[in-house]
Design an enzyme around this catalytic site. Structure first.
Site, PDB file in Angstrom:
ATOM      1  N   GLY A  78       8.654 -14.502  12.511  1.00 45.18           N
ATOM      2  CA  GLY A  78       9.247 -15.272  13.597  1.00 45.18           C
ATOM      3  C   GLY A  78       9.627 -16.698  13.255  1.00 45.18           C
ATOM      4  O   GLY A  78      10.021 -17.462  14.140  1.00 45.18           O
ATOM      5  N   TRP A  80      12.241 -18.025  11.650  1.00 48.24           N
ATOM      6  CA  TRP A  80      13.637 -18.376  11.956  1.00 48.24           C
ATOM      7  C   TRP A  80      13.878 -18.421  13.458  1.00 48.24           C
ATOM      8  O   TRP A  80      14.600 -19.289  13.947  1.00 48.24           O
ATOM      9  CB  TRP A  80      14.580 -17.378  11.280  1.00 48.24           C
ATOM     10  CG  TRP A  80      14.891 -17.721   9.859  1.00 48.24           C
ATOM     11  CD1 TRP A  80      14.087 -18.412   8.990  1.00 48.24           C
ATOM     12  CD2 TRP A  80      16.085 -17.432   9.143  1.00 48.24           C
ATOM     13  NE1 TRP A  80      14.707 -18.546   7.780  1.00 48.24           N
ATOM     14  CE2 TRP A  80      15.931 -17.952   7.835  1.00 48.24           C
ATOM     15  CE3 TRP A  80      17.260 -16.762   9.464  1.00 48.24           C
ATOM     16  CZ2 TRP A  80      16.919 -17.835   6.855  1.00 48.24           C
ATOM     17  CZ3 TRP A  80      18.253 -16.636   8.488  1.00 48.24           C
ATOM     18  CH2 TRP A  80      18.087 -17.171   7.206  1.00 48.24           C
ATOM     19  N   ASP A 103      12.877  -6.599  14.572  1.00 44.76           N
ATOM     20  CA  ASP A 103      12.157  -6.273  13.342  1.00 44.76           C
ATOM     21  C   ASP A 103      11.318  -5.027  13.590  1.00 44.76           C
ATOM     22  O   ASP A 103      10.976  -4.714  14.738  1.00 44.76           O
ATOM     23  CB  ASP A 103      11.251  -7.429  12.908  1.00 44.76           C
ATOM     24  CG  ASP A 103      10.938  -7.380  11.415  1.00 44.76           C
ATOM     25  OD1 ASP A 103      11.457  -8.232  10.671  1.00 44.76           O
ATOM     26  OD2 ASP A 103      10.181  -6.481  10.983  1.00 44.76           O
ATOM     27  N   ASP A 119      13.999  -0.443  14.395  1.00 40.90           N
ATOM     28  CA  ASP A 119      14.623  -0.334  13.082  1.00 40.90           C
ATOM     29  C   ASP A 119      16.106  -0.651  13.238  1.00 40.90           C
ATOM     30  O   ASP A 119      16.813   0.024  13.993  1.00 40.90           O
ATOM     31  CB  ASP A 119      14.424   1.082  12.537  1.00 40.90           C
ATOM     32  CG  ASP A 119      14.982   1.269  11.129  1.00 40.90           C
ATOM     33  OD1 ASP A 119      15.734   0.396  10.656  1.00 40.90           O
ATOM     34  OD2 ASP A 119      14.661   2.301  10.513  1.00 40.90           O
ATOM     35  N   ASP A 143      17.505 -12.746   7.611  1.00 38.43           N
ATOM     36  CA  ASP A 143      16.637 -13.050   6.470  1.00 38.43           C
ATOM     37  C   ASP A 143      16.036 -11.753   5.937  1.00 38.43           C
ATOM     38  O   ASP A 143      14.988 -11.757   5.294  1.00 38.43           O
ATOM     39  CB  ASP A 143      15.534 -14.029   6.884  1.00 38.43           C
ATOM     40  CG  ASP A 143      14.931 -14.761   5.692  1.00 38.43           C
ATOM     41  OD1 ASP A 143      15.641 -14.956   4.692  1.00 38.43           O
ATOM     42  OD2 ASP A 143      13.742 -15.130   5.751  1.00 38.43           O
ATOM     43  N   LYS A 183      20.599 -13.661   3.766  1.00 40.67           N
ATOM     44  CA  LYS A 183      20.004 -13.772   2.442  1.00 40.67           C
ATOM     45  C   LYS A 183      20.597 -12.728   1.501  1.00 40.67           C
ATOM     46  O   LYS A 183      20.803 -11.580   1.890  1.00 40.67           O
ATOM     47  CB  LYS A 183      18.492 -13.561   2.526  1.00 40.67           C
ATOM     48  CG  LYS A 183      17.864 -13.592   1.155  1.00 40.67           C
ATOM     49  CD  LYS A 183      16.364 -13.439   1.021  1.00 40.67           C
ATOM     50  CE  LYS A 183      15.516 -13.108   2.165  1.00 40.67           C
ATOM     51  NZ  LYS A 183      14.228 -13.790   2.084  1.00 40.67           N
TER      52      LYS A 183
END
Length: 227
Positions: A78, A80, A103, A119, A143, A183
């Site tokens: 958590g 971000w 997530d 998912d 991320d 990322k």
């Protein structure tokens, strides 16, 4: 919320290797205990050192403003979402400020954040995010990274696939002139994806935050102003 690390670098913690603990686990624990950003995150109430990576991205590119709708992919634990909540001045009562975080792993509640324990690759997940967003997004940020196995080429390709999926999703939900952050691990195969992103966004930058570990091949793709 600054990157001043004075006072965090003074003490070195040594970890004894237990016979029952693999050397890789001991190395990870030693790195965590001696990481100034881990210590800073604990002191400042952030859930992970990754919070400082997003702060650096924001200070470089000035992405976040009040009254934004944001999607955070791969949000756990958590960090971000915490940063985004502070930067857009989110509240549970302001529908103009909205963060949808997703997530597989559960995260503790964050002010102004709606969390979906799902998912991202399941068929109904995109529809659920879009429904809960109630409109288009101003920022999609990811991320996400695959579990690394220590083989750089494999780790690179797995995380690149996650970035591609996040990019395709961002194209569906972002407003024009809005932004995408993700990322990736450097490894050579990212060129094709970068070319796709450049066709859809006016400005595309690579950025490696100071808070990213120097030995890591991770960098952040910052795509600005969707066409």
């Amino acid at each position: 919320m600054t990157n001043n690390l004075s006072g965090y670098r003074n003490k070195i913690v040594r970890v004894k290797t237990s016979k029952k603990r693999p050397i890789s686990s001991s190395n990870w624990l030693r790195r965590q205990l001696n990481d100034p950003y881990v210590a800073k995150a604990r002191l400042e109430g952030f859930r992970s050192r990754a919070a400082y990576k997003l702060l650096e991205i924001h200070y470089k590119f000035r992405l976040f403003t009040p009254n934004m709708k944001i999607v955070d992919l791969g949000a756990a634990p958590g960090g971000w979402s915490q940063v985004a909540s502070k930067l857009i001045k989110a509240s549970d009562n302001n529908l103009n400020n909205k963060i949808i975080s997703i997530d597989l792993l559960e995260i503790e509640p964050i002010v102004g954040v709606e969390f979906l324990q799902k998912d991202f690759f399941e068929k109904d997940t995109e529809e659920l995010i879009i429904h809960n967003l109630e409109g288009k997004a101003d920022i999609v940020m990811s991320d996400m990274a695959s579990n690394t196995i220590g083989h750089k080429a494999t780790d690179h390709m797995r995380t690149l696939l996650l970035c591609e999926q996040a990019f395709e999703f961002a194209l569906k939900v972002l407003k024009p002139s809005c932004h995408f952050i993700a990322k990736i691990f450097r490894g050579g195969a990212e060129t094709a994806l970068l070319n796709k992103v450049k066709r859809e966004f006016r400005t595309v930058k690579h950025f490696k935050p100071v808070s990213s570990r120097s030995e890591s091949t991770e960098i952040y793709l910052v795509a600005l102003n969707k066409k």
